[in-house]
Design a protein around this motif. Structure first.
Motif, mmCIF file in Angstrom:
data_model
loop_
_atom_site.group_PDB
_atom_site.id
_atom_site.type_symbol
_atom_site.label_atom_id
_atom_site.label_comp_id
_atom_site.label_asym_id
_atom_site.label_seq_id
_atom_site.Cartn_x
_atom_site.Cartn_y
_atom_site.Cartn_z
ATOM 1 N N ALA A 239 0.863 -1.173 0.000
ATOM 2 C CA ALA A 239 0.000 0.000 0.000
ATOM 3 C C ALA A 239 0.902 1.227 0.000
ATOM 4 O O ALA A 239 2.133 1.117 0.007
ATOM 5 N N GLU A 240 0.306 2.402 -0.005
ATOM 6 C CA GLU A 240 1.107 3.624 -0.060
ATOM 7 C C GLU A 240 1.922 3.833 1.210
ATOM 8 O O GLU A 240 2.936 4.521 1.191
ATOM 9 N N ASN A 241 1.480 3.227 2.305
ATOM 10 C CA ASN A 241 2.142 3.501 3.586
ATOM 11 C C ASN A 241 2.731 2.268 4.261
ATOM 12 O O ASN A 241 3.403 2.394 5.287
ATOM 13 N N LEU A 242 2.479 1.070 3.730
ATOM 14 C CA LEU A 242 3.029 -0.122 4.380
ATOM 15 C C LEU A 242 3.116 -1.279 3.399
ATOM 16 O O LEU A 242 2.525 -1.253 2.325
ATOM 17 N N THR A 243 3.882 -2.291 3.810
ATOM 18 C CA THR A 243 4.062 -3.501 3.011
ATOM 19 C C THR A 243 3.717 -4.711 3.861
ATOM 20 O O THR A 243 4.173 -4.826 5.002
ATOM 21 N N LEU A 244 2.898 -5.595 3.304
ATOM 22 C CA LEU A 244 2.538 -6.840 3.980
ATOM 23 C C LEU A 244 3.188 -8.006 3.254
ATOM 24 O O LEU A 244 3.184 -8.060 2.024
ATOM 25 N N MET A 245 3.735 -8.937 4.007
ATOM 26 C CA MET A 245 4.284 -10.151 3.409
ATOM 27 C C MET A 245 4.292 -11.256 4.453
ATOM 28 O O MET A 245 4.266 -10.994 5.654
ATOM 29 N N ALA A 246 4.303 -12.482 3.961
ATOM 30 C CA ALA A 246 4.352 -13.627 4.869
ATOM 31 C C ALA A 246 5.697 -13.666 5.581
ATOM 32 O O ALA A 246 6.743 -13.438 4.970
ATOM 33 N N LYS A 247 5.656 -13.933 6.869
ATOM 34 C CA LYS A 247 6.867 -13.992 7.677
ATOM 35 C C LYS A 247 7.212 -15.430 8.029
ATOM 36 O O LYS A 247 6.335 -16.300 8.093
ATOM 37 N N LEU A 248 8.479 -15.671 8.262
ATOM 38 C CA LEU A 248 8.903 -16.960 8.789
ATOM 39 C C LEU A 248 8.271 -17.185 10.160
ATOM 40 O O LEU A 248 7.886 -16.214 10.829
#
Length: 438
Positions: free
Chosen positions: A329-338
């Protein structure tokens, strides 16, 4: 190699999903990292783009499309490794005519966009012609603005966008899109399957089943016939029927179920070839996709029919089962974590790096602009913002971030990606740029 969604008008875009790299973009801020806590409009956009991701990891059409492009990316990686001089824009498709032919075939299947159609007439002859020619279906309609008769091609883009529009509407009832391609399915069903035209869950299921065909537009009308002859079917039973009872004349596979399992296995192999490494996170996603195919039931449809798909629990179940693509998004990044939560999976990083490298060597060309493409790193604006943001790690930036990233000293996502894909410190020719930028 243009992006998959380049033909959608900019005014329509609230987000984008780069399906070949499992990367979603949301063109607004997300006030929370928990998807279920988002406002209706942002949640609707997120789920629209998330559905595009699902379409390309769990259907025969989506996976076959991905296999072709990942084969191409594998050839790119091989080309980078073997050559010390690389020209931008990259033009190696003529070296691989099979890939070029397949990509052109998929363009013929795409269909029309950007028109308003209210009434349509579909001739059975045109449906058979679409099957034989491996193309979209010609549809005769009336333009709602000019009231003139107009023809458009009903292709896979109409199906995937109509399906995503329906899904988005579950989360945001106020969402609006243009009629073609986003409402094409409903418009056709208003005339050709009237008893189900207002049943959004069934329309959604018909779209999903259509994407189990190599030619989704032709498949769509095949599925309509199945529903017409079996009016008591739900979307769940329709999908199960498609997997287990639809026979194929395939060399190794007799049913849609068998072919789906083969394609999922092939898809994982081609992605690993493209990134030059094993899948850590997305292998789990493909394992779940295989399990649902083997069970004969779509987990997505079960959530849609048997739960409130918009509930916090259902959203989390959906994300847990099919996985989380990289979401920006414009203000954050989401991704799968270990499981430790300390860092991300390597395959997510490799796919992001591959996307950056491919986009840099195959930039979007606009001959009306000067220069005709932007040589800046795709991370340039984000890194620049980090220099002025509080409580954010500062990224080291140099003049090479604006153009010749392969000469940049220091560590960043782009330089590391260029090293992985064997482009760092090589001779890169950019004859399409002005002399002072070459």
């Amino acid at each position: 190699m243009n992006g998959f969604w380049d033909i959608i008008g900019d005014g329509e875009k609230r987000g984008k999903c780069e399906t070949n790299f499992f990367h979603m973009y949301i063109y607004s801020e997300m006030v929370d990292e928990e998807v279920h806590k988002l406002d209706a409009a942002t949640k609707g956009t997120f789920m629209h783009e998330y559905l595009h991701y699902l379409q390309f990891v769990s259907t025969i059409f989506g996976i076959s499309y991905g296999i072709i492009y990942n084969n191409y990316y594998g050839f790119c990686r091989e080309y980078f490794a073997k050559n010390d001089t690389i020209e931008i824009p990259l033009n190696i498709r003529p070296l691989y005519p099979v890939i070029d032919t397949l990509i052109e075939q998929y363009k013929v299947l795409k269909g029309s966009v950007g028109i308003s159609i209210s009434i349509n007439k579909i001739d059975q002859i045109n449906i058979l012609k679409a099957k034989n020619n491996k193309a979209g279906v010609d549809v005769l309609g009336v333009n709602t603005e000019t009231r003139e008769t107009e023809q458009f091609v009903f292709g896979y883009l109409c199906i995937i966008e109509s399906m995503s529009h329906i899904f988005q509407s579950f989360f945001d009832a106020t969402t609006e899109h243009s009629e073609i391609p986003y409402k094409a399915v409903q418009i056709i069903c208003n005339d050709h399957l009237r008893e189900f035209a207002d049943d959004k869950k069934m329309l959604f299921s018909i779209c999903l089943c259509s994407l189990m065909y190599n030619n989704p537009a032709y498949g769509f009308f095949e599925v309509l016939d199945i529903v017409r002859k079996n009016p008591r079917m739900t979307g769940i039973t329709l999908y199960k029927h498609m997997l287990e009872e639809s026979e194929l004349h395939h060399i190794k596979c007799r049913t849609v179920k068998d072919l789906s399992l083969k394609f999922i296995s092939d898809y994982q192999s081609t992605i690993e070839s493209a990134i030059g490494g094993d899948l850590e996170y997305f292998s789990k996603v493909f394992k779940n996709c295989s399990l649902e195919i083997e069970s004969g039931e779509s987990f997505l449809l079960k959530l849609l029919y048997e739960t409130d798909i918009t509930s916090d629990k259902s959203i989390q179940l959906l994300l847990d089962f099919y996985g989380l693509p990289l979401a920006e998004a414009e203000n954050l990044t989401l991704m799968a974590k270990l499981p430790t939560g300390e860092s991300t999976y390597k395959d997510i990083a490799f796919l992001r790096g591959l996307e950056m490298v491919i986009n840099r060597v195959s930039p979007k060309i606009d001959i009306t602009k000067y220069p005709i493409y932007d040589p800046k790193c795709s991370m340039y604006d984000k890194c620049l913002k980090s220099l002025y943001a509080e409580d954010t790690p500062k990224i080291e930036m140099t003049k090479d971030c604006r153009n010749k990233q392969w000469l940049k000293e220091g560590v960043c996502l782009m330089t590391e990606s260029l090293k992985i894909y064997r482009l760092y410190n090589k001779s890169i020719i950019q004859n399409s740029l002005p002399l002072d930028m070459q």
